[in-house]
Design an enzyme around this catalytic site. Sequence first.
Site, mmCIF file in Angstrom:
data_model
loop_
_atom_site.group_PDB
_atom_site.id
_atom_site.type_symbol
_atom_site.label_atom_id
_atom_site.label_comp_id
_atom_site.label_asym_id
_atom_site.label_seq_id
_atom_site.Cartn_x
_atom_site.Cartn_y
_atom_site.Cartn_z
ATOM 1 N N GLY A 1 0.818 -1.192 0.000
ATOM 2 C CA GLY A 1 0.000 0.000 0.000
ATOM 3 C C GLY A 1 0.854 1.244 0.000
ATOM 4 O O GLY A 1 2.083 1.190 -0.029
ATOM 5 N N GLY B 1 0.773 5.644 1.384
ATOM 6 C CA GLY B 1 0.131 6.748 2.079
ATOM 7 C C GLY B 1 0.971 7.992 1.947
ATOM 8 O O GLY B 1 1.982 8.023 1.226
ATOM 9 N N PHE C 1 2.974 9.159 3.960
ATOM 10 C CA PHE C 1 4.295 8.930 4.546
ATOM 11 C C PHE C 1 5.234 8.256 3.572
ATOM 12 O O PHE C 1 6.447 8.370 3.662
ATOM 13 C CB PHE C 1 4.163 8.034 5.773
ATOM 14 C CG PHE C 1 3.419 6.772 5.479
ATOM 15 C CD1 PHE C 1 4.055 5.666 4.946
ATOM 16 C CD2 PHE C 1 2.053 6.697 5.698
ATOM 17 C CE1 PHE C 1 3.365 4.513 4.649
ATOM 18 C CE2 PHE C 1 1.357 5.537 5.406
ATOM 19 C CZ PHE C 1 2.005 4.451 4.884
ATOM 20 N N GLY C 2 4.680 7.450 2.632
ATOM 21 C CA GLY C 2 5.517 6.660 1.736
ATOM 22 C C GLY C 2 4.863 5.339 1.406
ATOM 23 O O GLY C 2 3.631 5.237 1.356
ATOM 24 N N VAL D 1 4.402 0.917 1.780
ATOM 25 C CA VAL D 1 4.435 -0.230 2.695
ATOM 26 C C VAL D 1 4.697 -1.485 1.872
ATOM 27 O O VAL D 1 4.046 -1.714 0.838
ATOM 28 C CB VAL D 1 3.112 -0.382 3.472
ATOM 29 C CG1 VAL D 1 3.185 -1.595 4.400
ATOM 30 C CG2 VAL D 1 2.815 0.874 4.274
ATOM 31 N N ASP E 1 -7.670 8.979 14.016
ATOM 32 C CA ASP E 1 -7.855 8.612 12.607
ATOM 33 C C ASP E 1 -8.373 7.185 12.499
ATOM 34 O O ASP E 1 -7.890 6.389 11.681
ATOM 35 C CB ASP E 1 -6.539 8.763 11.836
ATOM 36 C CG ASP E 1 -6.764 8.778 10.317
ATOM 37 O OD1 ASP E 1 -7.908 9.055 9.899
ATOM 38 O OD2 ASP E 1 -5.816 8.519 9.574
#
Length: 808
Positions: free
Chosen positions: A519, A521, A523-524, A526, A637
């Site tokens: 995946g 996001g 942040f970067g 996975v 969240d």
Amino acid sequence: MKTSMEGYTILFFCSLLLSIFLTSTATDTITMSQPIRDGETIVSAGGSFELGIFSPDSMKRYLGIWYKKISIPTVVWVANRESTPLVDSSGVLKVTKEGILQLLNRNGSIIWSSNSSRWAQNPVAKLLDTGNLVVIDEKDDNPENFLWQSFDYPCDTLLPGMKLGRNMTTGLEWHLSSWKSTDNPSPGDFTYRLDPQGFPQFVVRDGSVEQFRSGPWNGLHFSGFPDQIPYTTYNPHFVFNQKETYYTDELCNDSVVTRLVLNRNGIIQRFSWNDQTQDWDLSQSVPKDNCDNYAICGAYGSCNIGNSQDYCGCLKGFVPKSQQDWDISDYSNGCVRRMPLNCGSGDGFTKHSGIKFPDTRYSWYNESMTLKECESLCLKNCSCMAYTSLDVRNGGSGCLLWFGDLIDIRAFPEDKKEIYIRMASSEIGMSLSLKLDQVGSKKKKRVWIIVSLALLVGMVFLGLGLTLFVRKKKKLSREGKKGHTVERGYTTEELELPLFDLATVANATNNFSINNKLGQGGFGLVYKGVLEDGQEIAVKRLSKNSRQGLNEFKNEVIHIAKLQHRNLVKLLGCCLQVDETILIYEFMPNKSLDFFIFDHTRSILLDWTKRFQIIIGIAQGLLYLHRDSRLRIIHRDLKAGNILLDNKMNPKISDFGLARSFDENETEGNTKKVVGTYGYMSPEYAIDGLYSVKSDVFSFGVLLLEIAWRLYIEGKPLELIDASIGDSSNTSEVLRAIHVGLLCVQRCPEDRPNMSTVVLMLGSESELPQPKQPGFFNERNLVGTDSSSHKHEPCSTNEVTITLLEAR
């Protein structure tokens, strides 16, 4: 606390009310010439209990006993729960000339029957004011001569006077078994029964798997129930002799109504009726937290729910059997002695108090020995690992010995009962005195003690000096390396996490191959990885261009590194090398919740049972964050995409990048930068930047519902149910989940329940309050005319950062 017994629906309530208005025999007795039919009932002489046929759903009917004077229909016993239920209102209950009760259907076939051990001249069935249905000879009501009694066959409820245990002579066992569901009284998965091995104790099992253990009886209470005293409404009794072993309650006042229930989730609950509120008060509930789970910390491990770091720790003088496993929060291997026993050269004992006594399955007891005799006997047997007084009353008496590993221990600081655990003499500083005793010289003893103390003090100071020197040297070495993490605002010491080498992580992910991508996001990326030992991991790699991701990374480490709960994703470690910032998690093979529930094809894989299990798991994870963790944590969240699923579809809350923690005295916070996901944010947070535990409760409610308010107020709540689970759903359970969800998403934070109340409401059949209108983000005024909450002044300079959800 609003609560009531499991297994009641509106239909059930109506069925019981109907029985009041239909023809009744107006007696407490059934005779051979006077059976009772569906719609007729008998009532105990004092009016406390009623027996008749009821229906917990629209199809099946059962013979049962319920409280007569209680306004909330509460069944305490069901006759034909293990046999075929009646399917219409033609049932008849009669007593035969042999003294046997028979429940017949329309065709005269026997649906259920009792038994009888002897013949009676004129047998009758009588409902006593204790709730016990008995078959007796009409002229002989001596309890010793009962032909049969319902108290010998408990269901999910233990009433005062009932026994829980075993008759050693006849082999008769009295145990509780849960209902299968709220509208099905058939035996469920959970049982609560006596384990007669060693010194007797009671165990809750899910099938054959131990879930909770009561601990041994110490004369006042069971070791696993320290809050069972003081007693104000009932007196507990534990009878233990060659003929019988059982537990029973004796009422202090006949006007008190109390019961012990094993609910369908395997929780033992003590209820007392409150005349003022006209509802059941819950006074006791176990298991009450993770530490009540059987042997969660392994051998010689002790579970402490109040520990600031991890639940599990080793008893004094013990260390983890596998430190590597403990570092990743796998405590199943337990602990081992730091210094091995040496029985031939003499061992000793250390005193422990404030703990639940270990499993007594491998134990021995004597009722007449003194504590000193108990110690001596244990010391002579190299397999004896611990001892204590069997009965703590009047200064203590008797002897209880444990053999083999000590398991299932937890901290109970309020319980000061003492247990003595065997230790090596060198571990407890006894070896010197034991050797000098053999010499027989008091003078030599004093000399040796002084010399030993001097040597010990010297060694301690030397050790401290070497430790400080090594630490300083390592620190200087780290600071001299390229890529030292001080430039990122923290050091590796601050993270307190296992460190992974970059080469190891790269090798595990095939050099961060796109084929390993799970995946992405803000942040970067996975990636999925596999370590050399075969362990699967999830690798979150921070993008080098993401400043927000860096903040989230630091926040995640701070809030989750030391948290351990079955419904939180485990953070295994990190990699801080060169210019890489990486987090390593346990791998979740079934991805996230949104992968299933928002896809028409995959959603059918989640039947209602699995969905409800997921709901309960998320609720328990949030309860831990809000109340039981070392910090009071607000996730901020919570959404379907942040609920990961393991190989058994157990939910794990993940992504703590936006989390915030509170001190004990703080209840809410305020921010000018609102971050999160549109659709899951509470109104007060999305609009005014106010967040609290109630913000998470709102998000949980959205997860529970994906709500349509107008369907509910128009009386169409069942239209909310996902079509893919319609056939597998338990209607009353689904309606309760919807109702709880509506309570969670109410507009005003003060109106929403906290997570402890949510968990209780989901796990019981309590009457729920009417929900008020939920909050919508386009509403500017958070205070409605039907709410007593205080209005918060809006912050006009709030900066909102939200994530849009894809269409469903």
